[in-house]
Design a protein around this motif. Structure first.
Motif: not given
Length: 151
Positions: A44-49, A54-60, A84-87, A113-116
Protein backbone atom coordinates in the motif's frame (compact mmCIF):
# COMPACT_ATOMS: atom_id res chain seq x y z
CA UNK A 1 -18.01 7.39 -5.84
CA UNK A 2 -16.18 7.19 -2.50
CA UNK A 3 -13.27 4.79 -2.04
CA UNK A 4 -12.69 2.62 1.04
CA UNK A 5 -9.18 1.21 1.33
CA UNK A 6 -8.49 -1.95 3.32
CA UNK A 7 -4.83 -2.16 4.33
CA UNK A 8 -4.02 -5.53 5.82
CA UNK A 9 -1.33 -7.95 6.85
CA UNK A 10 -2.94 -11.37 6.67
CA UNK A 11 -0.42 -14.14 7.44
CA UNK A 12 -2.75 -16.59 9.22
CA UNK A 13 -6.06 -18.39 8.64
CA UNK A 14 -7.58 -16.46 11.56
CA UNK A 15 -6.68 -13.11 10.01
CA UNK A 16 -7.83 -14.31 6.60
CA UNK A 17 -11.27 -15.06 8.06
CA UNK A 18 -11.36 -11.64 9.73
CA UNK A 19 -10.24 -9.89 6.54
CA UNK A 20 -12.92 -11.66 4.50
CA UNK A 21 -15.61 -10.72 7.04
CA UNK A 22 -14.50 -7.05 7.06
CA UNK A 23 -14.39 -6.92 3.26
CA UNK A 24 -17.80 -8.59 2.98
CA UNK A 25 -19.29 -6.07 5.42
CA UNK A 26 -17.74 -3.17 3.55
CA UNK A 27 -19.31 -4.45 0.33
CA UNK A 28 -22.78 -4.94 1.78
CA UNK A 29 -25.68 -4.17 -0.54
CA UNK A 30 -27.12 -1.95 2.20
CA UNK A 31 -24.50 0.73 1.39
CA UNK A 32 -24.15 2.22 -2.07
CA UNK A 33 -21.68 4.64 -3.59
CA UNK A 34 -18.55 3.02 -2.12
CA UNK A 35 -15.79 1.25 -4.02
CA UNK A 36 -13.81 -1.14 -1.79
CA UNK A 37 -10.17 -1.84 -2.57
CA UNK A 38 -7.69 -3.92 -0.59
CA UNK A 39 -3.92 -3.68 -0.47
CA UNK A 40 -1.40 -5.72 1.50
CA UNK A 41 0.32 -3.48 4.03
CA UNK A 42 3.72 -3.99 2.41
CA UNK A 43 2.52 -2.70 -0.98
CA UNK A 44 0.00 0.00 0.00
CA UNK A 45 1.34 3.41 -0.98
CA UNK A 46 0.74 7.05 -0.13
CA UNK A 47 -1.13 7.35 -3.44
CA UNK A 48 -3.52 4.56 -2.34
CA UNK A 49 -4.17 6.44 0.91
CA UNK A 50 -4.60 9.84 -0.75
CA UNK A 51 -7.07 8.39 -3.27
CA UNK A 52 -9.20 6.81 -0.54
CA UNK A 53 -11.88 8.47 1.58
CA UNK A 54 -11.74 6.02 4.49
CA UNK A 55 -9.69 3.10 5.77
CA UNK A 56 -9.89 -0.33 7.34
CA UNK A 57 -6.67 -1.56 8.93
CA UNK A 58 -5.97 -5.20 9.77
CA UNK A 59 -2.95 -6.64 11.56
CA UNK A 60 -1.72 -9.48 13.70
CA UNK A 61 -0.40 -8.61 17.14
CA UNK A 62 3.26 -9.61 17.09
CA UNK A 63 5.12 -9.57 20.39
CA UNK A 64 2.50 -7.20 21.78
CA UNK A 65 2.78 -4.70 18.91
CA UNK A 66 1.48 -4.02 15.41
CA UNK A 67 2.93 -6.22 12.70
CA UNK A 68 6.07 -4.90 11.06
CA UNK A 69 4.14 -4.78 7.81
CA UNK A 70 1.48 -2.40 9.14
CA UNK A 71 4.12 -0.30 10.89
CA UNK A 72 6.01 -0.11 7.56
CA UNK A 73 2.79 1.06 5.89
CA UNK A 74 2.38 3.84 8.45
CA UNK A 75 6.04 4.81 8.10
CA UNK A 76 5.60 5.15 4.32
CA UNK A 77 2.36 7.15 4.36
CA UNK A 78 2.57 9.26 7.51
CA UNK A 79 4.18 12.46 6.27
CA UNK A 80 2.92 12.38 2.65
CA UNK A 81 -0.67 11.94 3.92
CA UNK A 82 -0.58 13.85 7.21
CA UNK A 83 -2.53 16.97 6.29
CA UNK A 84 -4.47 15.70 3.28
CA UNK A 85 -6.21 12.83 5.08
CA UNK A 86 -7.13 14.51 8.39
CA UNK A 87 -10.60 13.67 9.73
CA UNK A 88 -11.10 10.68 7.44
CA UNK A 89 -12.92 7.72 9.02
CA UNK A 90 -11.21 4.45 9.80
CA UNK A 91 -11.66 1.16 11.58
CA UNK A 92 -9.23 -1.48 12.76
CA UNK A 93 -9.15 -5.19 13.47
CA UNK A 94 -6.39 -7.06 15.27
CA UNK A 95 -5.67 -10.69 15.98
CA UNK A 96 -3.33 -12.06 18.60
CA UNK A 97 -2.76 -15.04 20.80
CA UNK A 98 -2.81 -13.00 24.01
CA UNK A 99 -2.43 -9.35 25.06
CA UNK A 100 -3.05 -6.70 22.38
CA UNK A 101 -2.64 -3.65 24.64
CA UNK A 102 0.59 -2.43 23.02
CA UNK A 103 -0.75 -2.89 19.49
CA UNK A 104 -3.94 -1.00 20.35
CA UNK A 105 -1.93 1.81 21.92
CA UNK A 106 0.27 2.07 18.82
CA UNK A 107 -2.70 2.05 16.43
CA UNK A 108 -4.40 4.76 18.47
CA UNK A 109 -1.24 6.85 18.68
CA UNK A 110 -0.49 6.70 14.96
CA UNK A 111 -4.06 7.31 13.79
CA UNK A 112 -4.43 10.16 16.30
CA UNK A 113 -1.28 11.70 14.81
CA UNK A 114 -2.81 11.38 11.36
CA UNK A 115 -6.02 12.92 12.77
CA UNK A 116 -8.11 10.03 11.45
CA UNK A 117 -11.47 9.47 13.14
CA UNK A 118 -12.31 6.02 14.51
CA UNK A 119 -15.80 4.93 13.51
CA UNK A 120 -15.82 2.49 16.44
CA UNK A 121 -13.25 0.85 18.70
CA UNK A 122 -11.10 -1.76 16.95
CA UNK A 123 -12.19 -5.38 16.86
CA UNK A 124 -9.64 -7.38 18.85
CA UNK A 125 -9.69 -11.17 18.69
CA UNK A 126 -7.49 -13.50 20.69
CA UNK A 127 -7.31 -17.12 19.66
CA UNK A 128 -9.57 -18.63 17.04
CA UNK A 129 -12.20 -16.13 15.80
CA UNK A 130 -15.70 -17.09 16.93
CA UNK A 131 -18.86 -16.52 14.95
CA UNK A 132 -19.49 -13.41 17.09
CA UNK A 133 -15.96 -12.15 16.33
CA UNK A 134 -16.51 -12.52 12.59
CA UNK A 135 -19.88 -10.78 12.88
CA UNK A 136 -18.12 -7.90 14.67
CA UNK A 137 -15.65 -7.74 11.77
CA UNK A 138 -18.51 -7.70 9.26
CA UNK A 139 -20.19 -4.89 11.22
CA UNK A 140 -16.93 -2.94 11.32
CA UNK A 141 -16.63 -3.11 7.53
CA UNK A 142 -20.26 -2.12 7.06
CA UNK A 143 -20.03 0.79 9.53
CA UNK A 144 -16.95 2.30 7.92
CA UNK A 145 -18.52 1.92 4.46
CA UNK A 146 -21.73 3.55 5.75
CA UNK A 147 -19.69 6.56 6.89
CA UNK A 148 -18.74 7.09 3.26
CA UNK A 149 -21.70 5.94 1.23
CA UNK A 150 -25.46 6.10 1.07
CA UNK A 151 -27.47 3.86 3.36
Amino acid sequence: MKRLLIVHHTPSPALQAMFEAVREGARTDEVSGVEVTARPALTASPVDVLEADGYLLGTPVNLGYLSGALKHFFDQVYYPCLEATARRPFGGYLHGNNDATGALRALESITTGLKWQAVRPPVVVTGEPSRADLEACWELGALVAAELGDV
